[in-house]
Motif scaffolding. Structure first.
Motif, PDB file in Angstrom:
ATOM      1  N   ALA A   6       5.120 -31.977 -24.625  1.00 54.36           N
ATOM      2  CA  ALA A   6       5.701 -32.035 -23.270  1.00 54.36           C
ATOM      3  C   ALA A   6       7.190 -31.705 -23.322  1.00 54.36           C
ATOM      4  CB  ALA A   6       5.484 -33.415 -22.664  1.00 54.36           C
ATOM      5  N   LEU A  62       7.558 -27.978 -23.763  1.00 52.53           N
ATOM      6  CA  LEU A  62       7.335 -27.285 -22.483  1.00 52.53           C
ATOM      7  C   LEU A  62       8.558 -27.428 -21.573  1.00 52.53           C
ATOM      8  CD1 LEU A  62       3.631 -28.114 -21.565  1.00 52.53           C
ATOM      9  CD2 LEU A  62       4.535 -25.966 -22.385  1.00 52.53           C
ATOM     10  N   THR A  63       9.137 -28.653 -21.556  1.00 54.85           N
ATOM     11  CA  THR A  63      10.323 -28.900 -20.722  1.00 54.85           C
ATOM     12  C   THR A  63      11.463 -27.973 -21.141  1.00 54.85           C
ATOM     13  OG1 THR A  63       9.645 -31.198 -20.508  1.00 54.85           O
ATOM     14  CG2 THR A  63      11.926 -30.714 -19.962  1.00 54.85           C
ATOM     15  N   ILE A  68      10.717 -24.294 -20.280  1.00 57.42           N
ATOM     16  CA  ILE A  68      10.930 -23.951 -18.861  1.00 57.42           C
ATOM     17  C   ILE A  68      12.431 -23.896 -18.559  1.00 57.42           C
ATOM     18  CG2 ILE A  68      10.536 -24.700 -16.462  1.00 57.42           C
ATOM     19  CD1 ILE A  68       7.806 -25.797 -17.433  1.00 57.42           C
ATOM     20  N   PHE A  77       0.979 -23.775 -17.840  1.00 52.05           N
ATOM     21  CA  PHE A  77       1.079 -24.711 -16.710  1.00 52.05           C
ATOM     22  C   PHE A  77       0.180 -24.265 -15.555  1.00 52.05           C
ATOM     23  CE2 PHE A  77       3.567 -25.602 -12.728  1.00 52.05           C
ATOM     24  CZ  PHE A  77       3.185 -26.929 -12.623  1.00 52.05           C
ATOM     25  N   VAL A 123      -3.632 -24.709 -16.678  1.00 49.48           N
ATOM     26  CA  VAL A 123      -4.074 -26.112 -16.737  1.00 49.48           C
ATOM     27  C   VAL A 123      -4.093 -26.718 -15.319  1.00 49.48           C
ATOM     28  CG1 VAL A 123      -3.550 -28.411 -17.659  1.00 49.48           C
ATOM     29  CG2 VAL A 123      -3.337 -26.433 -19.122  1.00 49.48           C
ATOM     30  N   LEU A 158      15.495 -35.216 -10.079  1.00 51.95           N
ATOM     31  CA  LEU A 158      14.389 -34.728 -10.926  1.00 51.95           C
ATOM     32  C   LEU A 158      14.928 -34.213 -12.263  1.00 51.95           C
ATOM     33  CD1 LEU A 158      11.927 -32.708  -8.653  1.00 51.95           C
ATOM     34  CD2 LEU A 158      11.312 -34.512 -10.223  1.00 51.95           C
ATOM     35  N   ARG A 190      14.201 -35.514 -16.105  1.00 51.47           N
ATOM     36  CA  ARG A 190      13.741 -34.704 -17.254  1.00 51.47           C
ATOM     37  C   ARG A 190      14.645 -34.936 -18.460  1.00 51.47           C
ATOM     38  NH1 ARG A 190       9.360 -35.085 -16.979  1.00 51.47           N
ATOM     39  NH2 ARG A 190       9.064 -33.712 -18.735  1.00 51.47           N
ATOM     40  N   ILE A 206       1.063 -32.003 -19.694  1.00 52.82           N
ATOM     41  CA  ILE A 206       1.306 -30.580 -19.387  1.00 52.82           C
ATOM     42  C   ILE A 206       1.609 -30.405 -17.896  1.00 52.82           C
ATOM     43  CG2 ILE A 206       0.329 -28.248 -19.332  1.00 52.82           C
ATOM     44  CD1 ILE A 206      -1.147 -28.914 -21.916  1.00 52.82           C
ATOM     45  N   PRO A 232       4.895 -32.892 -16.659  1.00 47.70           N
ATOM     46  CA  PRO A 232       6.225 -32.400 -17.072  1.00 47.70           C
ATOM     47  C   PRO A 232       6.504 -30.982 -16.573  1.00 47.70           C
ATOM     48  CG  PRO A 232       4.827 -32.755 -18.987  1.00 47.70           C
ATOM     49  CD  PRO A 232       4.072 -33.251 -17.815  1.00 47.70           C
ATOM     50  N   GLY A 233       5.457 -30.137 -16.522  1.00 45.85           N
ATOM     51  CA  GLY A 233       5.642 -28.756 -16.040  1.00 45.85           C
ATOM     52  C   GLY A 233       6.110 -28.739 -14.600  1.00 45.85           C
ATOM     53  N   GLN A 234       5.425 -29.510 -13.780  1.00 45.74           N
ATOM     54  CA  GLN A 234       5.748 -29.571 -12.347  1.00 45.74           C
ATOM     55  C   GLN A 234       7.173 -30.114 -12.135  1.00 45.74           C
ATOM     56  OE1 GLN A 234       2.886 -31.981 -10.279  1.00 45.74           O
ATOM     57  NE2 GLN A 234       2.434 -30.302  -8.923  1.00 45.74           N
ATOM     58  N   ALA A 235       7.480 -31.232 -12.813  1.00 40.33           N
ATOM     59  CA  ALA A 235       8.800 -31.861 -12.647  1.00 40.33           C
ATOM     60  C   ALA A 235       9.901 -30.926 -13.122  1.00 40.33           C
ATOM     61  CB  ALA A 235       8.838 -33.181 -13.408  1.00 40.33           C
TER      62      ALA A 235
END
Lengths: 267, 220
Positions: free
Chosen positions: A12, A15-16, A19, A37, A40, A208, A212, B119, B122-125
């Motif tokens: 995770a 991925l963070t 992005i 993303f 899924v 937000l 993160r 997935i 965390p992807g959305q946020a």
């Protein structure tokens, strides 16, 4: 934190960071995270729609029948009709039979549009009008304290503001004279409203972002890697996994820099 | 006739009936509303959403088949899609994997929940938090006090952003002003916009039912 949770959290975190790498520019790591993303998320909605939508609304209603008889021996066989109409939607992929999909579409759009006419009128238009038409609190016009919401002047601003903003959206009459003045007051109210919404959205996005960063620092770095002795269970295998993730990032950055140098050399 | 006219006649019949039945407080009218609007429409709607997923699979598969640019990412997309679908329907019982079609056991499976938690969430946020940076650059362009209207926008947004500021004295006034802005001018603006949207939706729905708006049926 056990090892499997550590791996999931690290993925995770990867991925963070992938992005966030879009802030530099579009790159393979971002594209990987973006496609994973999307895939899924789409798969998640397929499963949810099936288990919470199709199964209770259609399959469980027909399940007392037999598929061999096309569920015609079910106690509620008529539910096969929306099922067939739904399947007909897929004829859209055939050029020859695409027109068949218009029938389920027509029934769906017809019902949805028909229901929307009275419901939208009631829920959006009439309820908002009723809420605006409350008696003005003349007895407490100036209110108590700084910018009192319950004061009479606030109620006057709400009523006149809503009417003026509606006048601003009314384009059948030229905005001149008295109508022009009301429309001008309406656009001031709208600008204050848009500004407040904009500021609210900015704060929402920043919170937000803070969340993160908190995830990366608290959930990942502190808990998984025992920074400041938070997680005594952290061992070398965690560090090994972290090194692999870090190496991928460093490798990518080096590759990008080398590519820039090569481009500069050839130019 | 059967390719274009009949579907429009169906839209009119179903649309007009559903609009009129709202004003008939009779049990047969309520039964028909519940039967069609609450039972049929969600079923057809689910297939319409499935159509979107099928389209996504088709586009991705075509990209992989013809080795178009960045086709590798379509492999990642399809792998993610089919992995979570697999774990949404297959449940490990002892040593075997069982296909659970009619029960929602798959939703509780370890892999399904972890794929969502680590997935999707965390992807959305992160994607939404990424917008903080783009909103910042948009603010720079929007928040220049060039005239009275831009100044009003700027002031309202700044007050909203400073409402949690810890500056002694200022924070309290900012908070009260922001609350007033949200509950008074913002409420008036939102109210007008909601009424406008409502009237627009009623007008559009009437155009659809009466066959004036036909774009949704496509050409041919």
């Amino acid at each position: 934190m056990d090892f499997s949770t550590f791996l999931w959290t690290s993925f995770a975190a990867f991925l963070t960071l992938a992005i966030f790498s879009f802030l530099y520019k579009d790159n393979p790591l971002y594209k990987f995270a973006e496609h994973l993303f999307v895939g899924v998320s789409a798969g998640y909605f397929v499963v949810i729609l099936f288990h919470n939508g199709l199964s209770p609304n259609l399959l469980q209603r027909l399940s007392d029948g037999d598929w061999y008889y096309l569920w015609l021996n079910s106690l509620r066989p008529w539910y096969i009709i929306p099922g067939i109409l739904g399947i007909l939607m897929f004829s859209r992929f055939s050029k020859k039979w695409a027109w068949v999909s218009r029938y389920p579409m027509a029934i769906y759009i017809g019902i949805a549009a028909g229901v929307a006419i009275p419901l939208e009128m009631t829920n959006r238009v009439l309820r908002q009008m009723v809420a605006s038409m409350t008696p003005i609190n003349w007895g407490n016009f100036l209110g108590s304290g700084y910018l009192d919401i319950a004061s009479g002047y606030s109620e006057v601003i709400i009523l006149t503001g809503a009417v003026s903003a509606l006048v601003y959206f009314f384009f059948s009459t030229p905005h001149r004279g008295a109508i022009g003045g009301i429309a001008k007051y309406g656009i001031w109210i709208l600008m204050l409203g848009f500004g407040a919404t904009f500021g609210f959205t900015v704060m929402n996005r920043i919170s937000l972002f803070a969340n993160r960063i908190q995830f990366l620092w608290v959930n990942w770095m502190k808990n998984a890697f025992n920074v400041k002795g938070v997680n005594p269970q952290a061992d070398t295998s965690y560090m090994l996994a972290f090194t692999v993730v870090a190496l991928i990032f460093v490798g990518y950055v080096v590759w990008e820099i080398m590519k820039k140098f090569r481009k500069a050399e050839t130019a | 006739m059967h390719k274009r006219q009949l579907p429009f006649i169906l839209v009119f019949i179903f649309g007009a009936f559903m609009a009129v039945q709202y004003f008939m407080p009779h049990e047969s009218s309520e039964f028909i509303y519940e039967f069609f609007a609450l039972d049929w429409v969600p079923i057809i709607g689910i297939f319409a959403l499935a159509l979107g997923i099928w389209s996504l699979i088709k586009v991705s598969w075509d990209k992989i088949k013809h080795r178009r640019q960045d086709w590798q990412y379509s492999v990642v997309l399809l792998a993610g899609l089919f992995t979570i679908i697999f774990f949404g329907f297959f449940v490990k019982v002892g040593e075997h994997w069982e296909f659970r079609f009619m029960t929602s056991d798959g939703l509780q499976s370890y892999m399904f929940r972890h794929l969502f938690d680590y997935i999707v969430i965390p992807g959305q946020a992160t994607v939404f938090s990424l917008l903080a940076f783009y909103i910042a650059s948009a603010s720079y362009r929007a928040f220049r006090a060039r005239n009275l209207l831009a100044t009003l926008l700027l002031s309202a947004a700044l007050i909203m952003m400073l409402r949690f500021s810890p500056i002694p004295g200022l924070g309290e006034y900012m908070s009260k002003t922001a609350t007033w802005l949200l509950n008074v001018p913002n409420l008036a603006a939102k109210r007008a916009i909601i009424i406008g949207i409502g009237l627009g939706m009623v007008a559009t729905a009437m155009k659809v039912v009466l066959g004036i708006e036909r774009g949704y049926m496509g050409k041919g």
